[in-house]
Scaffold this motif. Structure first.
Motif, PDB file in Angstrom:
ATOM      1  N   PHE A   1       0.591  -1.114   0.039  1.00 46.78           N
ATOM      2  CA  PHE A   1      -0.224   0.055  -0.787  1.00 46.78           C
ATOM      3  C   PHE A   1       0.829   1.615  -0.027  1.00 46.78           C
ATOM      4  N   CYS A   2       0.626   2.390  -0.366  1.00 47.47           N
ATOM      5  CA  CYS A   2       1.322   3.527  -0.455  1.00 47.47           C
ATOM      6  C   CYS A   2       0.329   4.531   0.744  1.00 47.47           C
ATOM      7  N   ILE A   3       0.913   5.492   0.925  1.00 38.44           N
ATOM      8  CA  ILE A   3       0.385   6.088   1.658  1.00 38.44           C
ATOM      9  C   ILE A   3       0.828   7.832   1.346  1.00 38.44           C
ATOM     10  N   GLU A   4      -0.511   8.653   0.368  1.00 34.38           N
ATOM     11  CA  GLU A   4       0.126   9.394  -0.206  1.00 34.38           C
ATOM     12  C   GLU A   4      -0.393  11.243  -0.033  1.00 34.38           C
ATOM     13  N   PHE A   5       0.552  12.418   0.183  1.00 40.71           N
ATOM     14  CA  PHE A   5      -0.198  13.319   0.578  1.00 40.71           C
ATOM     15  C   PHE A   5      -0.435  13.585  -0.266  1.00 40.71           C
ATOM     16  N   HIS A   6      -1.279  15.111  -0.134  1.00 39.69           N
ATOM     17  CA  HIS A   6      -1.692  15.657  -1.272  1.00 39.69           C
ATOM     18  C   HIS A   6      -1.936  17.623  -0.841  1.00 39.69           C
ATOM     19  N   THR A   7      -1.499  17.687   0.478  1.00 41.60           N
ATOM     20  CA  THR A   7      -1.681  19.196   0.656  1.00 41.60           C
ATOM     21  C   THR A   7      -1.171  20.178   0.159  1.00 41.60           C
ATOM     22  N   LYS A   8      -1.096  21.341   0.400  1.00 43.53           N
ATOM     23  CA  LYS A   8      -0.344  22.362  -0.187  1.00 43.53           C
ATOM     24  C   LYS A   8       1.430  21.955   0.081  1.00 43.53           C
ATOM     25  N   MET A   9       2.513  21.725  -0.877  1.00 46.15           N
ATOM     26  CA  MET A   9       4.054  21.665  -0.724  1.00 46.15           C
ATOM     27  C   MET A   9       3.555  19.563   0.082  1.00 46.15           C
ATOM     28  N   ASN A  10       2.362  19.536   0.066  1.00 48.66           N
ATOM     29  CA  ASN A  10       2.399  18.486   1.096  1.00 48.66           C
ATOM     30  C   ASN A  10       3.331  18.474   2.553  1.00 48.66           C
ATOM     31  N   ALA A  11       2.992  19.361   2.820  1.00 47.50           N
ATOM     32  CA  ALA A  11       3.034  20.240   3.739  1.00 47.50           C
ATOM     33  C   ALA A  11       2.410  18.840   4.730  1.00 47.50           C
ATOM     34  N   ILE A  12       3.022  18.400   6.452  1.00 51.40           N
ATOM     35  CA  ILE A  12       2.937  17.773   6.937  1.00 51.40           C
ATOM     36  C   ILE A  12       1.761  18.702   8.235  1.00 51.40           C
ATOM     37  N   ASN A  13       0.644  17.636   8.433  1.00 50.51           N
ATOM     38  CA  ASN A  13      -0.742  18.204   9.524  1.00 50.51           C
ATOM     39  C   ASN A  13      -1.517  17.254   9.689  1.00 50.51           C
ATOM     40  N   GLY A  14      -2.151  17.823  10.905  1.00 47.27           N
ATOM     41  CA  GLY A  14      -2.500  16.749  11.613  1.00 47.27           C
ATOM     42  C   GLY A  14      -3.660  15.680  10.730  1.00 47.27           C
ATOM     43  N   GLU A  15      -4.182  15.752  10.276  1.00 42.03           N
ATOM     44  CA  GLU A  15      -5.027  14.838   9.466  1.00 42.03           C
ATOM     45  C   GLU A  15      -3.570  13.745   8.946  1.00 42.03           C
ATOM     46  N   ILE A  16      -2.773  14.112   8.377  1.00 43.54           N
ATOM     47  CA  ILE A  16      -1.703  13.210   7.365  1.00 43.54           C
ATOM     48  C   ILE A  16      -1.327  12.611   9.382  1.00 43.54           C
ATOM     49  N   VAL A  17      -0.962  13.016   9.421  1.00 40.01           N
ATOM     50  CA  VAL A  17      -0.410  12.006  11.073  1.00 40.01           C
ATOM     51  C   VAL A  17      -1.379  11.089  11.521  1.00 40.01           C
ATOM     52  N   ASP A  18      -2.694  11.663  11.582  1.00 36.45           N
ATOM     53  CA  ASP A  18      -3.552  10.416  11.840  1.00 36.45           C
ATOM     54  C   ASP A  18      -3.624   9.347  10.933  1.00 36.45           C
ATOM     55  N   ALA A  19      -3.502   9.826   9.322  1.00 32.16           N
ATOM     56  CA  ALA A  19      -3.569   9.206   8.679  1.00 32.16           C
ATOM     57  C   ALA A  19      -2.858   8.135   8.877  1.00 32.16           C
ATOM     58  N   ILE A  20      -1.314   8.187   8.739  1.00 30.58           N
ATOM     59  CA  ILE A  20      -0.059   7.718   8.648  1.00 30.58           C
ATOM     60  C   ILE A  20      -0.110   6.600  10.495  1.00 30.58           C
ATOM     61  N   ASP A  21      -0.244   7.016  11.299  1.00 24.32           N
ATOM     62  CA  ASP A  21      -0.940   5.888  12.138  1.00 24.32           C
ATOM     63  C   ASP A  21      -2.540   4.550  11.339  1.00 24.32           C
ATOM     64  N   LYS A  22      -3.332   5.313  11.382  1.00 16.89           N
ATOM     65  CA  LYS A  22      -4.632   4.486  10.719  1.00 16.89           C
ATOM     66  C   LYS A  22      -4.112   3.724   9.198  1.00 16.89           C
ATOM     67  N   ALA A  23      -2.815   4.231   8.277  1.00 15.80           N
ATOM     68  CA  ALA A  23      -2.738   3.443   7.413  1.00 15.80           C
ATOM     69  C   ALA A  23      -1.752   1.873   8.089  1.00 15.80           C
ATOM     70  N   LEU A  24      -0.938   2.456   8.976  1.00 17.00           N
ATOM     71  CA  LEU A  24      -0.017   1.960   9.871  1.00 17.00           C
ATOM     72  C   LEU A  24      -0.121   0.211  10.413  1.00 17.00           C
ATOM     73  N   ASP A  25      -2.219   0.637  10.711  1.00 14.18           N
ATOM     74  CA  ASP A  25      -3.588  -0.232  11.519  1.00 14.18           C
ATOM     75  C   ASP A  25      -4.015  -1.262  10.118  1.00 14.18           C
ATOM     76  N   TYR A  26      -4.129  -0.679   9.133  1.00 16.38           N
ATOM     77  CA  TYR A  26      -4.661  -1.291   8.452  1.00 16.38           C
ATOM     78  C   TYR A  26      -3.828  -1.825   7.637  1.00 16.38           C
ATOM     79  N   VAL A  27      -2.779  -1.783   7.076  1.00 13.87           N
ATOM     80  CA  VAL A  27      -1.867  -2.605   6.585  1.00 13.87           C
ATOM     81  C   VAL A  27      -1.811  -3.364   7.585  1.00 13.87           C
ATOM     82  N   GLU A  28      -1.598  -3.676   8.986  1.00 15.83           N
ATOM     83  CA  GLU A  28      -0.993  -4.740   9.366  1.00 15.83           C
ATOM     84  C   GLU A  28      -1.980  -5.578   9.396  1.00 15.83           C
ATOM     85  N   GLU A  29      -3.337  -5.467   9.552  1.00 17.00           N
ATOM     86  CA  GLU A  29      -4.376  -6.562   9.561  1.00 17.00           C
ATOM     87  C   GLU A  29      -4.458  -6.532   7.511  1.00 17.00           C
ATOM     88  N   ASN A  30      -3.623  -6.081   6.937  1.00 13.50           N
ATOM     89  CA  ASN A  30      -4.316  -7.145   5.555  1.00 13.50           C
ATOM     90  C   ASN A  30      -3.105  -6.527   4.434  1.00 13.50           C
TER      91      ASN A  30
END
Length: 802
Positions: free
Chosen positions: A493-522
């Motif tokens: 799986f690939c986690i992709e950012f698409h903010t302006k200049m792909n800047a890291i924000n709270g939504e991205i931090v939460d999404a990385i955590d969610k992505a790790l849980d998903y990949v661990e299961e799937n």
């Protein structure tokens, strides 16, 4: 026999030849760079090797001195040997590929190839970097075996940075030679390959220079100014900021004039031939050596005031005098600035009713006509033309993609209403009920093929994995405004950012955590990667500063600490996930973007990598694990026993300096020298293949029986390191490389990286350094000078040195 390029020769050491030599050296090829013996040697100098090699040595020095650098690393220059065509021509027999980059003169090229033909070994590929002389004229009368291994390879300048490589087969070039050079150019040299025909100026320059010529012609007719045209034909239309006239200044007005004249002279049946006759003021500029950046001025120039301030001047085409540059605007551009997507911006500019919009449409309609009428004259498909303009001129969309964004039927109707000719192939396409040049079905992108009258799949490299195509094939697992998790096949799986200049924000931090849980299961593994148009682009330009600024002004320090803690937990979760995580950075990888990569198991980086921990520039320090993980990267590069015996001071100073002076690599090779890339990390030449290569790395780690790293305590230098860097800080202050506030920040950074108030050689938990990072970051957020730096960066895009 498996064909390989172990050694190549470049004949001609001008800026183009030097650039090709530097690129080949960066790809690991040994290079022989040759040029002529000077004509003006004295009798004494004729026996002096240094004098005989004066021209080639000057070319080599010029290549080394370029800024931005033509070399990924200056170390690559050691792969290049130099010589001259009289004394060293026999050395061409050692080469697998010979590239000619001499003056655009048929006789000179033919005379050179006669010499080359006598010494080259059978099977050696010979190519010309000509941009205008037909290959058939250059190879006429040569042996069959020479013709079978002869073709055109048209690099664009500057060679390192321009993605386009046009390949032009001769009538008798062997297919295996063509296929080999395409593979080598794409994989080893990192280029986007466009197949061109043996027609004047090939694809990119045939289309590009006509477009410049048409804009200049219409500008003259419609009484527009240079700044007005450049304002319209910049980012709002998906063009680079250099637009029309700054681009021409970069290329050279004499070069642009030569290419236009070449098209005019050699294309008598071109229906837009009149646009290639440039106005008289261009000839006057060439005569007066007003050639652009290579001289003191072209369409633009910069003057220094007595106070050493830079003033931008622009040419008045009526008087040929320079005037102060005033930034113009139009209602259509004001509306475009409010839009988020390029398609919306294009709509504002091309469909507006003000003077600027009308001019932009006039030029763009002409570009539509010209591009469509060049198929199949210069290339067999619309894809070659679109790619040539994207890769050779840094357009975000090629002419046919832009036409799709406008609406093909709508544009054709408008052209008819205005009495403009509609290309016959486009009329026939619409008659068949096909209403777009491209379409996406089941994740596969198709283009309309004029010759067959049907859609065909757009050719892509087998090494390429497209996130956009996976999304188009309904492979998105989840997404929000800032990020997406996408299934890219084979349980990766690939986690992709698409903010302006792909800047890291709270939504991205939460999404990385969610992505790790998903990949661990799937899944089997995760890639952290993005796709972006243009070069160099931004993998991530860092943390979302506007969010930090808001919290600073509101004095919400507990919230800042909580955000940092969440980010640190996320990075640590990436580091110790039970599956491999590979980061695929390119372009700008700054601050939080760099910290994200340092947290991954492995990095697969593009060669163009501007990577660094730059937080001190906004009065902060890396607090997403950056201080700790850079120190850890240095320590992990050492064999286990060595860490106990090594002089930590040598490594501590290096890590501290990288953060304290916000060192940013100018290439992936330099990022490796800076310690941000380790020996296990890879460098990929072609950005189009980056996500695919990162996916391969994940699968290889899985096949190798991936075991997550053990968490262990870190050996630190403690108080001894803090005392040690005081001398460095003193020197930086005295040399005015650092302000007093920088010094204040640097001392705290040293405290964090060294492990805080502890003894030399102490071993402390990772969490202890992470806590030091957070505490320092929050303390800095209380400082007025830090807040001023953050706000200045947000307002101007430039650092404030206070």
């Amino acid at each position: 026999m498996v064909r390989k390029i172990r050694k190549a020769a470049v004949i001609g050491s001008g800026i183009m030849g030097g650039g090709i030599a530097a690129l080949l050296a960066g790809a690991g090829v040994d290079v022989l760079l040759l040029d002529i013996v000077p004509f003006d040697l004295t009798n004494e100098e004729k026996n002096d090797p240094a004098a005989r090699n004066r021209i080639v040595q000057a070319g080599m020095q010029a290549a080394l001195a370029t800024n931005p650098s033509l070399f990924y690393s200056k170390k690559d220059a050691s792969r290049i040997s130099t010589g001259n065509l009289d004394d060293d021509i026999e050395k061409l027999s050692e080469c697998d590929w010979i590239v000619e980059v001499v003056v655009e003169n048929l006789k000179i090229k033919r005379d050179l190839f006669k010499k080359v033909a006598k010494v080259r070994k059978e099977g050696t590929i010979v190519t010309s970097n000509t941009s205008g002389i037909p290959l058939k004229d250059m190879s006429q009368g040569f042996a069959q075996e020479f013709k079978e291994h002869f073709m055109g390879t048209h690099f664009f300048n500057p060679v390192r940075y321009m993605h386009l490589l046009e390949l032009i087969p001769g009538a008798e070039t062997k297919s295996e030679v063509m296929e080999f050079l395409a593979r080598f150019g794409e994989r080893n040299l990192g280029k986007g390959i466009v197949w061109a025909k043996d027609t004047p100026n090939f694809v990119g320059n045939r289309i590009g220079v006509q477009g410049i010529g048409a804009c200049i012609k219409f500008m003259h007719e419609d009484k527009m100014t240079i700044p007005e045209v450049d304002a319209l034909f910049g980012p709002a239309l998906g063009r680079p900021k250099t637009a029309i006239f700054k681009t021409t200044d970069l290329v050279g007005i004499d070069t642009m004039s030569h290419v236009a004249k070449n098209s005019y002279d050699l294309c008598p049946d071109d229906e837009q031939r009149d646009t290639l006759v440039l106005p008289e003021f261009i000839s006057t500029m060439v005569d007066k050596k007003m050639l652009g950046n290579k001289t003191r001025g072209g369409f633009y120039k910069t003057e220094l005031t007595p106070e050493w301030k830079k003033l931008r001047k622009v040419l008045n085409i009526d008087t040929l005098e320079y005037e102060d540059l005033e930034r113009p605007t139009f209602p259509c551009l004001d509306e475009a600035r409010k839009k988020a997507t390029l398609k919306e911006k294009l709509t504002c500019v091309l469909k507006g009713d003000d003077k600027g919009a009308q001019f932009a449409w006039k030029c763009q309609a002409n570009a539509f006509q010209y591009a469509a009428n060049r198929v199949p004259e210069i290339a067999d498909s619309i894809v070659e033309i679109d790619n040539a303009m994207k890769w050779g001129y840094n357009f975000e969309m090629g002419p046919f993609e832009t036409w799709d964004a406008y609406g093909v039927e709508e544009a054709v109707e408008r052209m008819k209403n205005e009495g403009l000719d509609v290309p016959a192939n486009v009329t026939q396409m619409l008659a068949k009920g096909k209403k777009s040049f491209y379409k996406l079905e089941n994740g596969i992108r198709y283009y309309f093929d004029f010759s067959s009258g049907e859609y065909k799949a757009v050719p892509v490299s087998k090494n390429m994995v497209s996130i956009a195509a996976a999304k188009g094939n309904n492979k998105t697992v989840f997404q929000n405004a800032s990020t997406s998790l996408v299934d890219i096949g084979d349980e990766v799986f690939c986690i992709e950012f698409h903010t302006k200049m792909n800047a890291i924000n709270g939504e991205i931090v939460d999404a990385i955590d969610k992505a790790l849980d998903y990949v661990e299961e799937n899944g089997a593994g995760l890639v952290i990667g993005n796709e972006a148009g243009g070069m160099p682009g931004a993998f991530s330009a860092g943390a979302d500063l506007s969010f930090v600024s808001k919290l600073c002004h509101e004095k919400k320090y507990a919230e800042i600490d909580a955000f940092l803690a969440k980010a640190q937990v996320g990075i640590q979760k990436v580091k110790y996930a039970p599956f491999p995580v590979v980061a695929a950075p390119y372009g700008m990888v700054l601050g939080g973007g760099c910290e994200t990569c340092l947290g991954a198991d492995r990095i697969v980086a593009h060669t163009e990598l501007f990577m660094g921990l730059v937080e001190i520039g906004v009065g902060l320090l890396p607090a997403g694990g950056g201080c700790m993980n850079l120190w850890k990267k240095y320590m992990d590069a050492l064999p286990g026993r060595t860490v106990k015996e090594v002089d930590l001071a040598k490594f501590f100073v290096q890590v501290f300096m990288k953060i304290a002076i916000a060192a940013v690599s100018m290439s992936a090779a330099q990022a490796r020298d800076n310690g941000f890339l380790g020996l296990a990390d890879r460098i990929v030449m072609n950005r189009d293949n980056l996500v695919g290569e990162a996916k391969k790395e994940v699968l290889k780690m899985v096949d190798d029986g991936y075991v997550p790293p053990l968490k262990k305590k870190l050996k630190v230098i403690g108080n001894a390191g803090q005392g040690m860097v005081n001398a460095e800080i003193f020197n930086l202050l005295n040399g005015k490389f650092m302000s007093e506030y920088d010094a204040f920040l640097a001392r705290r950074i040293a405290y964090v990286v060294s492990g805080g108030n502890t003894g030399e050689g102490s071993e402390i938990a990772e969490e202890a350094i992470l806590k030091l990072e957070r505490e320092a970051f929050v303390d800095f957020c209380r400082e007025e000078k830090t807040i001023a730096r953050i706000d200045h960066m947000l307002k101007t895009g430039k650092p404030l040195r206070n």
